[in-house]
Write an enzyme that holds these catalytic residues in place. Structure first.
Site, PDB file in Angstrom:
ATOM      1  N   LYS A 188      10.127  -5.861  13.546  1.00 41.72           N
ATOM      2  CA  LYS A 188       8.863  -5.672  14.265  1.00 41.72           C
ATOM      3  C   LYS A 188       7.744  -5.032  13.456  1.00 41.72           C
ATOM      4  O   LYS A 188       6.602  -5.006  13.887  1.00 41.72           O
ATOM      5  CB  LYS A 188       9.105  -4.849  15.524  1.00 41.72           C
ATOM      6  CG  LYS A 188       9.754  -5.665  16.637  1.00 41.72           C
ATOM      7  CD  LYS A 188       9.885  -4.860  17.902  1.00 41.72           C
ATOM      8  CE  LYS A 188      10.398  -5.729  19.044  1.00 41.72           C
ATOM      9  NZ  LYS A 188      10.667  -4.925  20.240  1.00 41.72           N
ATOM     10  N   GLY A 189       8.015  -4.475  12.318  1.00 44.33           N
ATOM     11  CA  GLY A 189       6.935  -3.806  11.575  1.00 44.33           C
ATOM     12  C   GLY A 189       6.853  -2.350  11.981  1.00 44.33           C
ATOM     13  O   GLY A 189       6.944  -2.011  13.169  1.00 44.33           O
ATOM     14  N   GLU A 213       2.791   1.488  11.844  1.00 45.36           N
ATOM     15  CA  GLU A 213       1.934   2.218  12.762  1.00 45.36           C
ATOM     16  C   GLU A 213       2.658   2.875  13.932  1.00 45.36           C
ATOM     17  O   GLU A 213       2.181   3.872  14.477  1.00 45.36           O
ATOM     18  CB  GLU A 213       0.821   1.268  13.253  1.00 45.36           C
ATOM     19  CG  GLU A 213      -0.170   1.023  12.120  1.00 45.36           C
ATOM     20  CD  GLU A 213      -1.015  -0.225  12.244  1.00 45.36           C
ATOM     21  OE1 GLU A 213      -0.434  -1.317  12.436  1.00 45.36           O
ATOM     22  OE2 GLU A 213      -2.245  -0.137  12.135  1.00 45.36           O
ATOM     23  N   ILE A 246       0.839  -1.204   0.000  1.00 47.05           N
ATOM     24  CA  ILE A 246       0.000   0.000   0.000  1.00 47.05           C
ATOM     25  C   ILE A 246       0.878   1.260   0.000  1.00 47.05           C
ATOM     26  O   ILE A 246       0.457   2.322   0.433  1.00 47.05           O
ATOM     27  CB  ILE A 246      -1.009  -0.016   1.172  1.00 47.05           C
ATOM     28  CG1 ILE A 246      -0.303  -0.057   2.538  1.00 47.05           C
ATOM     29  CG2 ILE A 246      -1.936  -1.213   1.050  1.00 47.05           C
ATOM     30  CD1 ILE A 246      -1.273   0.070   3.729  1.00 47.05           C
ATOM     31  N   GLY A 247       2.091   1.072  -0.510  1.00 48.30           N
ATOM     32  CA  GLY A 247       3.042   2.186  -0.536  1.00 48.30           C
ATOM     33  C   GLY A 247       4.108   2.019   0.526  1.00 48.30           C
ATOM     34  O   GLY A 247       5.008   2.847   0.670  1.00 48.30           O
ATOM     35  N   LYS A 298      15.817   2.780   4.339  1.00 52.09           N
ATOM     36  CA  LYS A 298      15.212   3.843   3.529  1.00 52.09           C
ATOM     37  C   LYS A 298      13.681   3.764   3.550  1.00 52.09           C
ATOM     38  O   LYS A 298      13.006   4.752   3.859  1.00 52.09           O
ATOM     39  CB  LYS A 298      15.718   3.718   2.097  1.00 52.09           C
ATOM     40  CG  LYS A 298      15.519   4.937   1.258  1.00 52.09           C
ATOM     41  CD  LYS A 298      16.263   4.761  -0.060  1.00 52.09           C
ATOM     42  CE  LYS A 298      16.300   6.057  -0.838  1.00 52.09           C
ATOM     43  NZ  LYS A 298      17.155   5.907  -2.031  1.00 52.09           N
ATOM     44  N   THR A 299      13.140   2.589   3.250  1.00 48.96           N
ATOM     45  CA  THR A 299      11.677   2.463   3.288  1.00 48.96           C
ATOM     46  C   THR A 299      11.187   2.566   4.735  1.00 48.96           C
ATOM     47  O   THR A 299      10.098   3.079   4.989  1.00 48.96           O
ATOM     48  CB  THR A 299      11.211   1.130   2.664  1.00 48.96           C
ATOM     49  OG1 THR A 299      11.939   0.054   3.247  1.00 48.96           O
ATOM     50  CG2 THR A 299      11.432   1.117   1.158  1.00 48.96           C
ATOM     51  N   ASN A 337      15.115  -2.491   5.681  1.00 42.77           N
ATOM     52  CA  ASN A 337      15.549  -1.492   4.700  1.00 42.77           C
ATOM     53  C   ASN A 337      15.430  -0.107   5.338  1.00 42.77           C
ATOM     54  O   ASN A 337      14.332   0.427   5.506  1.00 42.77           O
ATOM     55  CB  ASN A 337      14.666  -1.587   3.450  1.00 42.77           C
ATOM     56  CG  ASN A 337      15.063  -0.576   2.388  1.00 42.77           C
ATOM     57  OD1 ASN A 337      15.562   0.507   2.680  1.00 42.77           O
ATOM     58  ND2 ASN A 337      14.840  -0.936   1.133  1.00 42.77           N
TER      59      ASN A 337
HETATM   60 MO1  MOS Z   1      -3.791  -0.751   9.126  1.00 45.93          MO
HETATM   61  S1  MOS Z   1      -5.196   0.450  10.056  1.00 45.93           S
HETATM   62  O1  MOS Z   1      -3.988  -2.236   9.906  1.00 45.93           O
HETATM   63  O2  MOS Z   1      -4.113  -0.759   7.483  1.00 45.93           O
END
Ligand code: MOS
Length: 738
Positions: free
Chosen positions: A701-702, A705, A466-467, A633-634, A631
């Site tokens: 960890k991601g 958010e 999603i980008g 950069k991202t 990464n």
């Molecule tokens: Mo996120 S709000 O789980 O796309």
């Protein structure tokens, strides 16, 4: 020498396709004989459609059909209780199900014509008579009717600990305050769109979505179709932020029309229609917090009231944060819902965290002032070494390092505690701090890897980008595992015929899909080693997989790296065939004993014009503990995006309800404000080292958010420090400061 890919700031592998316009989005796919659908939305918020007259629209040459609840085919909505993968408890909204109106701007008809312009014109000719009923859209007025849902969509409020009421009664320092967060709508650049391509009785649907499998399942249930009768494809998504977690009504309508007309149909929402489904819920939070004179936290009481629809109980993780972020013996948490005649709220970037951490971090800042302790010092004093909600240790937590590096970069030690004590001409300067956390979840996911005899690797999984950089980081993980150059690797996603992936959300894509990609590539490694043993005089004859490393196109003995077989030579032993492996990865049992979270420490400087009340967020330092960074950069882009949105949360975003009409009145970007370049100044991103062998096989960890959660409270706290005024109602617009 090694061909290490993980940790490198690789450019986006899809960058070229994107900037040259070759990357296609859902509304850009075409088909011979394509037709165009335009949605008609309800003018009222509650009631019934007494009459819907489509004759004038139908009389126009080139208008093919106007679909309504009256003529929708009988095969739709047989399984009327089907819940998609992101559905809250309740009864999901079903487009064209009946004449009942449940919310303003509900889709009530789809006009399909040979051209978009004609469809749009014809949509204006659809005449609707309503039988209006009184609607409940006033959140404040309906607070007395707040209820505890039978079932929470997210984590139920953790059990109380200790005795918060008693601790509050006897505390030396105490803050009681109420914080308000408005409704907010997702505004990705790309509007929701579906192109349903009809060919020989089968459908290929290009959909803007965060999960092609979810859309496919939804369509199968909505239309009684078998899995092989329809394929959902979504290679590129122009931003989503949660708006694409649930299939939206344009998808249902495009497919309905394509099946009935036996033609291809495209339906694109307008920007205004982007405000007709799902939003971050309006949320009020009552906090009571107490501390001893030395700053030790003694009690946290959090009482949440959040908006939902009348047909689904949407809830999010608003009340888990005290237990994650603070060590506190006496805690009491409640989360109640206020049912309104609106569409059901929908996950928006860090759902529950953005609202819950905002209020918690402001309340703690107020308490630090009450006690007279530096706000950062206060956090250090009440640092949580374990997740008290689950009574489990963290899988890793380098938040103190975030404090240290962030404070140093920002210059926090030069801060004067007193509000209004730092000035520059007519500008009041404020420095604020807040901390945050976001769960580092791993979900079950699958991937397939195919290595051709020429040494080109193709990896697939039905996830989305999603980008966020999914294409790029998955390619890096695959390249690293097999010791191949990045340019020899392609990763493909967004096709329901690919191996299963969870919804692309929750910051879990790298940890879930990335771990599956790693496992699939490890299976390829095993086959390659067996093939390498067949090479004449192979030095790997007696090697097991633990004895070798894959690097620079070679399979090397780790004890003696001069001994190797090239991957090409191994592939040559496969009779001209590719080496393939598919793998499903799920969370390891050992994770059960730990609580995995990413953490953030955010330092903010604002300058407030004393005469005009205008606020500039002049500096943000975001220090993040997010495990291993695949990464940089991202990763940095993720945190920058979160910080920019945090500025919007703090000072701009708000969808306002007109309670007379029961409609969000500022449903367009001219009145729904998001940060623009002029609002964004210095943003520094720091990733601290964090080793985590538990969270998932990658140790990452991601980051989707964690970048947003602590920004708005840090800004609010900085505004207090600058002005001495606590504004407890977001967004903090200048009228509230004067
Ligand atoms: Mo996120 S709000 O789980 O796309």
């Amino acid at each position: 020498m090694s061909a290490q890919q993980i940790g490198k700031p690789a450019n986006r592998v899809d960058g070229f396709e994107k900037v040259t316009g070759q990357a296609k989005y859902a509304a850009e796919f075409s088909a011979p004989d394509l037709t165009y659908g335009v949605v008609v939305n309800s003018a009222i918020a509650k009631g019934t459609i007494k009459n819907i007259d489509i004759s004038e629209a139908m009389a126009l040459e080139g208008v093919l059909q106007v679909f309504t609840h009256q003529n929708r085919p009988g095969y739709t909505w047989r399984d009327k209780d089907y819940q998609d993968k992101d559905s809250p408890p309740g009864s999901p909204f079903k487009p064209l199900y009946s004449n009942k109106i449940q919310f303003s701007m509900q889709p009530i008809a789809l006009v399909v014509a040979e051209s978009f312009e004609l469809a749009r014109y014809a949509a204006m000719l659809v005449k609707v008579e309503y039988e209006q009923e009184p609607h409940d859209t006033n959140f404040e007025a309906n607070l007395p009717k707040a209820y505890k849902p039978k079932k929470y969509k997210a984590t139920p409020p953790p059990d109380p600990r200790g005795d918060a009421a008693a601790a509050l009664a006897s505390a030396t320092a105490k803050v009681e305050a109420e914080y308000a967060h408005p409704s907010e709508h997702h505004n990705p650049m790309e509007m929701h769109a579906s192109t349903a391509v009809y060919e020989d009785g089968k459908l290929t649907v290009y959909d803007k979505i965060q999960g092609v499998k979810n859309s496919q399942q939804y369509l199968m249930k909505a239309f009684g179709l078998a899995e092989d009768e329809l394929r959902v494809i979504s290679p590129y998504v122009g931003g989503a932020f949660g708006s694409g977690l649930r299939p939206q009504y344009q998808l249902f309508l495009a497919v309905l029309a394509a099946r009935e007309l036996k033609r291809s149909v495209r339906v694109v929402m307008t920007r205004q229609q982007m405000f007709s489904f799902g939003h971050r819920p309006k949320t009020n939070q009552k906090f009571a917090v107490a501390a001893a004179s030395d700053g030790e936290l003694q009690a946290i009481k959090q009482e949440v009231f959040a908006e939902t629809s009348k047909f689904e109980d949407y809830s999010e993780d608003v009340v888990i944060w005290p237990g994650v972020l603070y060590n506190c013996a006496n805690v009491e948490l409640t989360h109640k819902l206020v049912g309104l005649d609106v569409y059901t709220p929908l996950d928006m970037r860090a759902p529950g965290g953005t609202t819950g951490i905002y209020a918690l971090e402001c309340a703690i800042d107020e308490l630090a002032y009450e006690v007279g302790i530096d706000p950062l010092e206060f956090r250090i004093k009440n640092y949580s070494e374990k997740d008290q909600n689950k009574d489990k240790p963290f899988s890793s937590k380098e938040l103190k390092e975030c404090y240290r590096q962030g404070a140093e970069k920002f210059g926090w030690s030069k801060r004067k505690m007193e509000p209004r004590s730092m000035k520059e001409g007519h500008n009041l300067i404020g420095w604020g701090f807040a901390q945050g956390a976001w769960e580092a979840t791993q979900k079950k996911a699958a991937a397939k890897a195919v290595l051709t005899p020429e040494g080109k690797l193709l990896v697939t999984s039905a996830t989305a980008d999603i980008g966020t950089g999914t294409y790029t980081v998955m390619s890096q993980i695959a390249a690293e595992t097999l010791g191949l150059p990045l340019e020899n690797v392609s990763f493909r996603l967004g096709d329901s015929s690919m191996p299963m992936a969870p919804l692309e959300g929750g910051s879990w894509t790298v940890s879930s899909v990335g771990s599956a990609v790693k496992l699939a590539c490890e299976k390829v490694q095993e086959t390659l080693l067996e093939l390498a043993k067949k090479v004449d005089n192979s030095p790997l004859q007696n090697a097991s997989i633990e004895d070798v490393i894959f690097s620079d196109g070679q399979i090397l003995l780790s004890q003696n790296p001069t001994q190797s077989v090239s991957i090409k030579a191994a592939l040559a032993q496969n009779g001209g065939e590719s080496v393939e492996a598919e793998a499903t990865q799920q969370p390891a049992d050992k994770q059960q004993n730990y609580s995995p979270y990413a953490h953030s420490a955010t330092f903010v400087e604002v300058k407030v014009d004393e005469d005009l009340g205008t606020v500039k967020v002049t500096r943000i330092v975001a220090a993040i503990a997010g495990g291993r960074i695949i990464n940089p950069k991202t990763a940095k882009s993720q945190i920058l995006g979160g910080a920019v949105w945090g500025i919007g949360v703090a000072m701009e975003e708000e969808t306002m309800m007109d309670n007379n009409l029961g409609r969000f009145m500022n449903h367009d970007l001219d009145k729904y404000h998001v940060p623009v370049n002029a609002d964004v100044h210095d943003i520094d991103v720091i990733f601290v080292d964090e080793q985590d062998d538990i969270v998932n096989p990658l140790g990452a960890k991601g980051l989707g958010e964690i970048g947003i959660v602590s920004v708005a409270p840090a800004i609010a706290n900085a505004i207090f420090h600058a002005t001495g005024k606590r504004v407890r109602e977001l967004p903090i617009t200048l009228d509230k400061l004067l």
